[in-house]
Write a protein that holds these residues in place. Structure first.
Motif: not given
Lengths: 317, 245
Positions: A99, A101-102, A104, A136-140
């Motif tokens: 769940h 993001r990258a 996170q 891609r930082e915000k990609t789950t």
């Protein structure tokens, strides 16, 4: 970067015995393994499935309780949590909470590793770029491919700027470009003084980057040492020469073996101690030396031959 | 130590908030709370007491479902999916990992119980013109009991799968509230001090009848909570520490 003068990683007498509760007999997955990794080197850990590589790494990192043995990283007992604070670990096929993001996920691991709050953001950005996941930082993570998870696995292993990195099959699941990137990354780490313990099935990868290797089979160390020394098993040198249209000079012919001639190039091997004399003889005969290289086994051949001599079974965990 | 426990707890909270079960339980509990005033016993002139009693029971059941669903599979799935490797390799101890996981579950359960109670208060206010503040005492008791139960569930889950965890947790709940039944005979009286009773958290009657419990009792309830949780988590750490991952 290591504070201690000894090996960056020291495994001495590692032993793991699995005791089933009832029924099946006890099984020794690892038997008296010794590994010493010098600071600032890349050390390969090789072996077939069931050799005990993963169990050894897990014991080193406190994930499996050793039956016996000493495990030290940078001089500290690595089976204890405080002994692992300067270590980065990427398990084989790393998994993450889906769940997140990258960014996170990296933040979580940075917090767990005690990275100062104000450094987490910049380090995350830099590492995402370094492993090719910029943007891609915000990609789950449930939207990440296996290769992307692999790259993120490397990033999380480096988030605490470790002095020792343990990588278990880091190129698994990566495309050829990704594999090259990982190889370059390991070389960069070595350049910066980081010690790398690399467990891999990809012999070409090991051959390309490792300074030393330990080859395990059936829970034992089957061979260890400098890769060149291990593969240069015959003490012979291969020589390629041009311009010997009349064939090899008699002095050379009596020392050479495995002679092959194609397109005006003669290739043959001689004993290491006769190389100087052979080159002089080629010069005297008007030939030109194209290359002089130690005769090396391919790692594949060496590996296969070694395993054939240690035929006991075992199962990797 | 807290610098490592707290991120784990927050990760558990974030993960839990993405699970549908949390919202299903919340909505279901809210709908049932709205239906309480239509119960048949409402013709007896004790509407307030019945409402409080049923509301507490509803909170208890909803919190129980939530606690079991969150704690039964937390550790087993992390071990199976190997996400725990990344955590432990960062120098986090197994104790910190377990305490962080338990704390996360406790926070989510607390938030959910607070939400139930808030909804129940709103209904009480709308229906009876009384916010029924005593419900918060009951909510605290339910939360603490769920904290004990989740600590026990985490302990069992450190070595067993979800089915065993749920069964064991329900057994503990049953045993914990059956002291008078199981040790009712005169011959068993001496055993009572050693009985792992959860009755300390049962304050339904004082809450339902509007008297509530004194602050000292709430404090003693907190002591019981800390004691049981400490024992359960100590067992969890011992069991998990011996496990090969």
């Amino acid at each position: 970067m290591s504070e201690s003068n000894g090996p960056a990683i020291l495994i001495r007498g590692a032993h793991k015995r699995y005791k089933p509760i009832v029924g099946a007999p006890q099984r020794d997955a690892v038997r008296g393994v010794d590994i010493s990794v010098a600071p600032g080197t890349i050390h390969g850990l090789l072996g077939p499935n069931g050799a005990g590589k993963t169990t050894t790494i897990k014991m080193l990192l406190g994930l499996v309780r050793p039956t016996a043995g000493e495990f030290r990283i940078l001089g500290e007992d690595s089976t204890r949590p405080e002994g692992r604070r300067r270590v980065g670990f990427m398990p084989e096929q790393p998994y993450f909470p889906q769940h997140l993001r990258a960014a996170q996920a990296l933040r979580l691991y940075a917090q767990l590793a005690g990275v100062p709050r104000d450094e987490i953001g910049p380090r995350t950005t830099a590492l995402m770029e370094r492993v090719g996941l910029q943007g891609r930082e915000k990609t789950t993570l449930d939207a990440f491919s296996r290769g992307m998870l692999q790259r993120l696995g490397i990033a999380q292993a480096l988030i605490n700027q470790p002095e020792v990195v343990v990588l278990d099959e880091p190129a698994s699941g990566l495309d050829p470009v990704g594999q090259r990137d990982v190889r370059n990354l390991m070389l960069e780490l070595r350049e910066s003084g980081v010690t790398v313990l690399l467990s891999s099935h990809q012999l070409s990868e090991v051959e390309a980057v490792c300074d030393d290797v330990t080859i395990m089979n059936a829970g034992l160390v089957a061979a260890e040492g400098d890769l060149d020394a291990l593969l240069n098993v015959e003490g012979r040198t291969s020589i390629r020469v041009r311009g010997l249209e009349g064939g090899l000079p008699a002095r050379v012919a009596e020392l050479a073996s495995e002679v092959a001639v194609t397109g005006g190039v003669s290739v043959f091997s001689v004993a290491d101690e006769t190389v100087r004399a052979v080159i002089d003889a080629v010069d005297d005969a008007g030939g030109r030396v194209v290359s002089v290289t130690p005769v090396r086994d391919s790692l594949e051949d060496y590996f296969a031959r070694l395993l054939a001599t240690t035929a006991e079974g075992g199962e990797d965990r | 130590m807290m610098s490592r426990i707290w991120p784990i707890a927050l990760a558990v909270v974030t993960d839990s908030l993405r699970r549908k079960v949390v919202y299903v339980v919340l909505v279901f509990a809210a709908v049932l709370a709205m239906a309480i005033p239509s119960l048949p016993s409402y013709g007896l002139g004790i509407e307030d007491a019945v409402y409080r009693e049923v509301a507490l029971a509803l909170s208890f059941v909803a919190a129980l479902v939530l606690t079991l669903s969150l704690s039964a599979n937390r550790v087993p799935s992390e071990v199976e999916r190997r996400t725990v490797y990344n955590v432990l390799a960062k120098g986090v101890s197994r104790a910190e990992y377990l305490v962080g996981s338990w704390l996360g579950i406790l926070i989510v359960t607390g938030g959910a119980i607070a939400a139930f109670t808030g909804v129940q208060q709103l209904i009480a206010l709308a229906r009876y013109g009384d916010p029924m503040w005593q419900l918060w005492q009951g909510a605290l008791a339910v939360w603490l009991e769920m904290g004990v139960l989740s600590a026990f569930a985490v302990a069992v889950s450190s070595v067993a799968g979800p089915v065993v965890v749920v069964t064991a947790a329900l057994a503990v709940l049953f045993v914990g509230h059956s002291r008078s039944t199981l040790l009712g005979g005169e011959g068993a009286l001496a055993l009572k001090p050693f009985y792992p009773s959860l009755d300390a958290f049962n304050i339904v009657n004082p809450v339902a009848h509007g008297t509530g419990v004194p602050p000292l009792y709430l404090l003693s309830m907190l002591v019981v909570f800390v004691g049981f949780v400490a024992i359960a988590l100590a067992v969890a750490v011992w069991l998990f520490g011996r496990r090969d991952l």
